[in-house]
Scaffold this motif. Sequence first.
Motif, mmCIF file in Angstrom:
data_model
loop_
_atom_site.group_PDB
_atom_site.id
_atom_site.type_symbol
_atom_site.label_atom_id
_atom_site.label_comp_id
_atom_site.label_asym_id
_atom_site.label_seq_id
_atom_site.Cartn_x
_atom_site.Cartn_y
_atom_site.Cartn_z
ATOM 1 N N THR A 112 39.643 46.537 40.234
ATOM 2 C CA THR A 112 39.819 47.948 40.991
ATOM 3 C C THR A 112 38.437 47.669 42.259
ATOM 4 O O THR A 112 37.544 47.170 41.710
ATOM 5 N N VAL A 113 38.976 46.651 43.178
ATOM 6 C CA VAL A 113 37.966 46.330 44.495
ATOM 7 C C VAL A 113 37.916 46.965 45.762
ATOM 8 O O VAL A 113 39.109 47.656 46.104
ATOM 9 N N GLU A 114 36.517 47.348 46.058
ATOM 10 C CA GLU A 114 36.804 47.908 47.716
ATOM 11 C C GLU A 114 36.073 47.031 48.427
ATOM 12 O O GLU A 114 35.077 46.600 48.145
ATOM 13 N N ILE A 130 41.291 31.917 41.057
ATOM 14 C CA ILE A 130 42.245 32.504 42.237
ATOM 15 C C ILE A 130 40.509 32.733 43.060
ATOM 16 O O ILE A 130 40.803 31.861 44.817
ATOM 17 N N CYS A 131 39.844 32.890 42.823
ATOM 18 C CA CYS A 131 38.882 33.514 43.875
ATOM 19 C C CYS A 131 38.366 32.144 45.052
ATOM 20 O O CYS A 131 37.829 30.968 43.903
ATOM 21 N N PRO A 132 38.458 32.368 46.049
ATOM 22 C CA PRO A 132 38.234 31.326 47.265
ATOM 23 C C PRO A 132 36.280 30.920 46.814
ATOM 24 O O PRO A 132 36.046 30.403 47.577
ATOM 25 N N THR A 133 36.017 31.968 46.662
ATOM 26 C CA THR A 133 34.015 32.289 46.107
ATOM 27 C C THR A 133 32.943 32.361 45.449
ATOM 28 O O THR A 133 31.820 32.263 45.099
ATOM 29 N N ASP A 134 34.418 31.890 43.948
ATOM 30 C CA ASP A 134 34.316 32.184 42.569
ATOM 31 C C ASP A 134 32.948 32.831 42.296
ATOM 32 O O ASP A 134 31.642 32.546 41.774
ATOM 33 N N ALA A 135 32.696 34.208 42.526
ATOM 34 C CA ALA A 135 32.050 34.552 42.888
ATOM 35 C C ALA A 135 32.897 35.477 40.960
ATOM 36 O O ALA A 135 31.701 36.073 40.870
ATOM 37 N N LEU A 136 34.023 35.916 40.559
ATOM 38 C CA LEU A 136 33.456 35.813 38.924
ATOM 39 C C LEU A 136 34.014 34.769 38.039
ATOM 40 O O LEU A 136 34.289 33.692 38.005
ATOM 41 N N GLU A 137 33.682 34.987 37.562
ATOM 42 C CA GLU A 137 33.115 33.907 36.569
ATOM 43 C C GLU A 137 33.791 34.588 34.405
ATOM 44 O O GLU A 137 33.122 35.600 34.553
ATOM 45 N N LEU A 141 29.513 37.147 45.244
ATOM 46 C CA LEU A 141 29.014 36.563 46.259
ATOM 47 C C LEU A 141 30.936 37.336 46.954
ATOM 48 O O LEU A 141 31.830 35.812 47.578
ATOM 49 N N CYS A 142 31.401 38.021 46.721
ATOM 50 C CA CYS A 142 32.480 38.630 46.356
ATOM 51 C C CYS A 142 32.774 39.125 48.670
ATOM 52 O O CYS A 142 31.893 39.720 48.785
ATOM 53 N N ILE A 143 34.329 38.022 48.520
ATOM 54 C CA ILE A 143 34.045 38.864 49.976
ATOM 55 C C ILE A 143 35.632 39.872 50.046
ATOM 56 O O ILE A 143 35.506 39.992 51.902
ATOM 57 N N GLY A 144 35.619 40.309 49.435
ATOM 58 C CA GLY A 144 36.714 41.665 48.963
ATOM 59 C C GLY A 144 38.205 40.651 49.845
ATOM 60 O O GLY A 144 38.582 41.308 50.675
ATOM 61 N N CYS A 145 38.695 39.813 49.766
ATOM 62 C CA CYS A 145 39.792 38.884 50.025
ATOM 63 C C CYS A 145 40.748 39.710 49.222
ATOM 64 O O CYS A 145 42.264 38.993 49.442
ATOM 65 N N MET A 146 40.436 40.458 48.291
ATOM 66 C CA MET A 146 41.557 41.493 47.343
ATOM 67 C C MET A 146 42.674 39.591 46.503
ATOM 68 O O MET A 146 43.429 40.293 45.962
ATOM 69 N N GLN A 147 42.777 38.747 46.452
ATOM 70 C CA GLN A 147 43.540 37.460 45.735
ATOM 71 C C GLN A 147 43.198 37.846 44.302
ATOM 72 O O GLN A 147 44.899 38.223 44.040
ATOM 73 N N CYS A 148 42.268 37.992 43.963
ATOM 74 C CA CYS A 148 42.145 38.418 42.416
ATOM 75 C C CYS A 148 43.102 39.586 42.050
ATOM 76 O O CYS A 148 43.861 39.494 41.009
ATOM 77 N N VAL A 149 42.834 40.772 42.792
ATOM 78 C CA VAL A 149 43.826 42.039 42.533
ATOM 79 C C VAL A 149 45.148 41.730 42.342
ATOM 80 O O VAL A 149 45.935 42.563 41.821
ATOM 81 N N THR A 153 32.111 48.617 45.824
ATOM 82 C CA THR A 153 33.363 48.851 43.664
ATOM 83 C C THR A 153 33.273 47.699 43.716
ATOM 84 O O THR A 153 34.506 46.888 44.597
ATOM 85 N N PHE A 154 33.573 47.422 42.127
ATOM 86 C CA PHE A 154 34.455 46.369 42.268
ATOM 87 C C PHE A 154 34.202 46.443 40.136
ATOM 88 O O PHE A 154 33.292 46.426 40.143
ATOM 89 N N GLU A 155 35.756 46.838 40.198
ATOM 90 C CA GLU A 155 35.658 47.414 38.412
ATOM 91 C C GLU A 155 36.043 46.652 37.617
ATOM 92 O O GLU A 155 37.670 45.861 38.705
HETATM 93 S S1 SF4 Z 1 38.976 36.899 45.164
HETATM 94 FE FE1 SF4 Z 1 37.235 36.865 44.790
HETATM 95 S S2 SF4 Z 1 36.053 37.014 47.145
HETATM 96 FE FE2 SF4 Z 1 38.839 37.733 46.588
HETATM 97 S S3 SF4 Z 1 38.094 40.206 46.134
HETATM 98 FE FE3 SF4 Z 1 38.610 38.771 44.417
HETATM 99 S S4 SF4 Z 1 35.877 38.353 43.980
HETATM 100 FE FE4 SF4 Z 1 35.730 39.133 45.634
#
Ligand code: SF4
Lengths: 377, 189, 388
Positions: free
Chosen positions: B83-85, B127-134, B66-74, B110-112
Amino acid sequence: METGTVGAFLEPGEKEGDFILNMGPQHPATHGVLRVILRTEGENVVDCDSDIGYLHRGQEKTAENLPYVEFTPYTDRLDYIAAPAMNLTWVEACERLLQLEVPERAKYIRVIIAELTRLASHLLWLGTHAMDIGALTLFLYCFREREMVLDLFEGFGGARLTTHIFRVGGLPNDLPKGWLEDLEAFLDLFPSRLSDYHKLLTKNRIWLRRTKGIGVVTADECVDWGLSGPLIRGSGIALDLRRKQPYEIYDRLDFDIPTQEEGDVYARYLVRMEEMNQSLRILRQCVDQLPSGPFIGKVPKRLKAPKGELYHATESPRGEFGFYIYSDGGTQPARVKIRAPSFINLQALPVLIRGALLADVVAVIGSIDIVLGEVDR
Amino acid sequence: MSKLKEFLSKAVAMADPSDLVAGASVTIKYFFSHPVTVMYPFEKREFSSCAKGVLALIPDKYGDDLCIGCMQCVKICPVDCLTVEMRKLSKEELLGRKFEEKKKKALIPTFEVDLQRCMLCSLCVEICPTDALEMSQTVTLIMTNREDQVLDRMRMLELGKDTQRYRNRLAAGEIECEAIQCPEPKHKD
Amino acid sequence: MAETHDKEAGASVEPDGPTELPQEPSAGSNSASQEEVGGESLDTNSASASEMAGGMSAIKGEEEVTPEGEQTGSAGNESVPVEAKPGEEASTKETVAPEEPPKAQAQEKSAEEASPKGTVAPEEPPKALPQEKSAEEASPKGTIAPEEPPKALPQEKSAEAEPGEEVVVLEERKPSAKPPVSASKMPRKTAAPRKRPVRRPKKVVKAPEKEPSGFVRDVAAAHSEIVADVYNRYGEDTIVVRSGGYHSLCRHLRDQAALRFDYLSLLTGAHYVGTEPRCEVVLELYSTPYNRRVRVKVLLPAEAPSVDSVADLWPTAGWQEREAYDMLGIHFHGHSDLRRILLPQYWEGHPLRKDYPWRGFRERSEEILQERLAKIPLETETKPYSFD
Ligand code: SF4
Ligand code: SF4
């Protein structure tokens, strides 16, 4: 300026029979990596010096290089026995600095967790302290009850030891369903267990002989050496920040500050045992008064503190734990100093064990209740 | 005379066995109770449903993240272990995409997560806006070398599937999890 | 200060190694890469670029009031920690070029650093581009070239990149960036200040200030020749004292019957960037009879800071002064036992000073360690015990 050299901690005495004894850092009774260098005359300890820093991780430097929110999990690693207490101090200091409001419900839950932390920490202290002195059974009983408290932490925050259980502005989540019932079950069970500990130790003749009159520190010395927590309360000064400078909701709660006059190891033992009792009282009141409402307040995304400095201290299980934060107006603090009670209490070790017998050193170190993660930071 | 009295009182105190009896009564009481320990490799204790395990990526119904690559988690990770690409999809790709109904405008090649560094603080999850992480329920990932400690996207998605299954079962009431495992010993020895 | 800075700049391998005064090298590389990237991707997604520019200037508005010199100082200060993060070498050259004239880049660095969090709407990936740590970069057709933070494995990554895509790897950029930067920086400093767009001043949160308590004002009035300043922020009284009168003021605070600050909670030092003087010693005093706190501060110069020890007044200051010496290099006159306490005795430097870099100070190889150990005379040598 001339600084000391490696190993130059204490000079051997002049008299024959004087001896320099090295204790630690791998000694199990030093509760971590503390190295104590003792100068003895026969069986009597004349002087001592401590060598610390084996666990130094540069927490203060780390804090200066991380945003306010991101340092919170690092505070778990300071006093890893009572991690939520460290979290609490940090998030409160940040909230004062950033002027954030915390909802009432979050405050109550924070106090519940903080008091559970006190229970867990004192239980671990009791078990290891008793084991140091020779009462092995109690160690197992204490860990059994501590396990229940850790289960409660796990049920609420997801982790058992390094909990990261509070957030700047409130809590990460609300209490899960059934958690309060579990807590009440624990509160019903624990007093009987506490009386078991009393039965095992408080009147036991060996325990009395090993602890009474050992490691005496007077009230004046306590103030001079900046001791805090059960050490100063065991010497007759009711200095408890929960009462003296109330934070969270402690000013609304009804509890006593236990004190003892003697200032010896036994007095500190009694103070901590009574503190567990008082914690139970606080927990019951919190459970009864727990309001409903949100669990986290409004927290802006980009936390930028105004220029200024503050010192915020709370009463951790070991004493006055505080953060001095200087902000230069950025997203990160410019200087963070951690006032670690173990560090300052450990400094008074020479005062406490001067003239004691060698075998009492272990009892005295146990009664200070140090955690090396906090001493070395 | 006083000395004698003192001696006598001391002797009486020494002879009085009440403290030892009280202590022994406690140990004897527990001697006949059930053990509270769990025989670990053969028996495993349940975790609470909030327990924080290894980081997992929650899959959507197509098995994609569900990740949109917003990089907030990084950005928020205190130890920089993620590591997110992200690769934005071009217009043509967006049109010719397989699943048109998906809102995602980016691919995550990439998501590592580096498990050697991750301290399971769950800041990234919050912080993930789309609840992609758990945070999954898995805590025992046994690896034989360091490189395996870096979980790639596929393994995180697998963990996420398990987590999702667990959450569904929890929601359906098939399993229940209590905060306290052993206020009183439950199991028989 | 200056010499340490030179030393670091020479010693550090990374381009943004020195933590202190980073605006020259780092802002340089930053602006250079901005120019370069900007040159390459002039037709970038203009929406995101203008978005970012807007975010930046919005934040800039808040700092507009302060004079230039101070501003650069604070900007440098603020950017220090971020500079030191891993993946930052990547990020400085990856920031997407905003369509801004190259003016005042040093000042905007801080704003730039902070802007993504404020402006990025997470639902829309195109706007999320200018994240600093995000190893990514906008290239003309909206494809993003992944660039690795240093911890990841670069070989695998480049292998993974699909052949059909436009992949822009920015690795070679950083060294060549410097000369044009300084050139572009020169006119900025000398030229008359450019007109900036007028914006609403942003609300700046201030620390709550109050009148200092009565007893603090009394102390200040009684010792006006040694008390430099008195203020109350966050409800905490602070007395700033000149270093000459520090010890006598402490004695006064402790012994006066109406004050009785007999409990020293905390003694520490600090070393700042952007303040003058740069070092200070802070005391948190608590009065057990009156249950109140006061803070005493002494400001000290950064070079060889020294102050009287208060360990004779409060014995608890002993270890805390040792720690301040260990971590910040502050000398306490009259301290009986000023050794390092947390770090080993052979350690060089004082880690909590701001000119001590956060990482990569020196390869601490075994040889260096042994070399240093060999220099130090071991006083307690282990001798074989003889039974005669
Ligand atoms: S915060 Fe969530 S949506 Fe944004 S990059 Fe990280 S996993 Fe993806
Ligand atoms: S759980 Fe914490 S340490 Fe682990 S990846 Fe997320 S933010 Fe980083």
